[in-house]
Enzyme design. Structure first.
Site, PDB file in Angstrom:
ATOM      1  N   HIS A  78      24.533  33.816  76.770  1.00 19.76           N
ATOM      2  CA  HIS A  78      25.226  35.093  76.889  1.00 19.76           C
ATOM      3  C   HIS A  78      26.704  34.956  76.515  1.00 19.76           C
ATOM      4  O   HIS A  78      27.294  33.871  76.625  1.00 19.76           O
ATOM      5  CB  HIS A  78      25.092  35.631  78.306  1.00 19.76           C
ATOM      6  CG  HIS A  78      23.705  36.102  78.618  1.00 19.76           C
ATOM      7  ND1 HIS A  78      23.391  36.763  79.779  1.00 19.76           N
ATOM      8  CD2 HIS A  78      22.545  36.021  77.916  1.00 19.76           C
ATOM      9  CE1 HIS A  78      22.104  37.070  79.784  1.00 19.76           C
ATOM     10  NE2 HIS A  78      21.571  36.619  78.669  1.00 19.76           N
ATOM     11  N   GLU A  80      29.385  36.040  78.004  1.00 23.08           N
ATOM     12  CA  GLU A  80      30.225  35.637  79.129  1.00 23.08           C
ATOM     13  C   GLU A  80      30.120  34.134  79.366  1.00 23.08           C
ATOM     14  O   GLU A  80      31.118  33.463  79.629  1.00 23.08           O
ATOM     15  CB  GLU A  80      29.797  36.371  80.416  1.00 23.08           C
ATOM     16  CG  GLU A  80      29.774  37.879  80.293  1.00 23.08           C
ATOM     17  CD  GLU A  80      28.411  38.443  79.911  1.00 23.08           C
ATOM     18  OE1 GLU A  80      28.036  39.477  80.472  1.00 23.08           O
ATOM     19  OE2 GLU A  80      27.724  37.857  79.047  1.00 23.08           O
TER      20      GLU A  80
END
Length: 146
Positions: A78, A80
């Site tokens: 991901h 993040e």
């Protein structure tokens, strides 16, 4: 002359970062900022050196897995997570920072965000993960949907 707010400015950057995504389902970009300084960026896609989903296909798509479920079946990292990993890889302290992201973080990313010391999250698109919202509230992290 009208200038964007700092939140708008950094959110605009997340959209450019998302253009590097190699995910077939959703293009996500994230940036980590502290004291109005951009520290790291991340986008979602296969780990470095591995084949992109466009080359090998998407297992979650092939199995018709709904958004927000069975992240462990995705070969991608991901946005993040990639932004946090970049900070660790390059020795950049992100404690007390703000994470800007095109999408609300999932529960797996939220756990990393909490442990990394991020104090504020700004995102644009909601994501269907009630556990993430619960943990963000419990950790007293400010969360803003622009």
């Amino acid at each position: 002359m009208s200038r964007p707010s700092w939140d708008e400015y950094f959110m605009n950057i997340t959209r450019v970062v998302a253009e590097r995504s190699t995910c077939l389902r959703r293009q996500v970009g994230a940036v980590i900022v502290k004291d109005r300084r951009l520290l790291t960026t991340g986008y979602n896609g296969a780990p470095q050196g591995l084949a992109h989903c466009a080359e090998v296909g998407c297992l979650r798509e092939a199995r018709h897995i709904p958004s927000g479920q069975h992240h462990e079946l995705c070969r991608g990292t991901h946005a993040e997570q990639n932004a946090i990993v970049q900070a660790a890889l390059h020795g950049v302290a992100i404690d007390g920072s703000t994470l800007y992201c095109t999408h609300q973080p999932c529960s797996a990313c939220t756990k990393m965000i909490i442990n990394a010391g991020v104090k504020r999250i700004v995102y644009h698109n909601a994501y269907p993960d009630q556990l993430a919202i619960q943990m963000i509230n419990e950790a007293c992290i400010e969360s803003i949907c622009l």
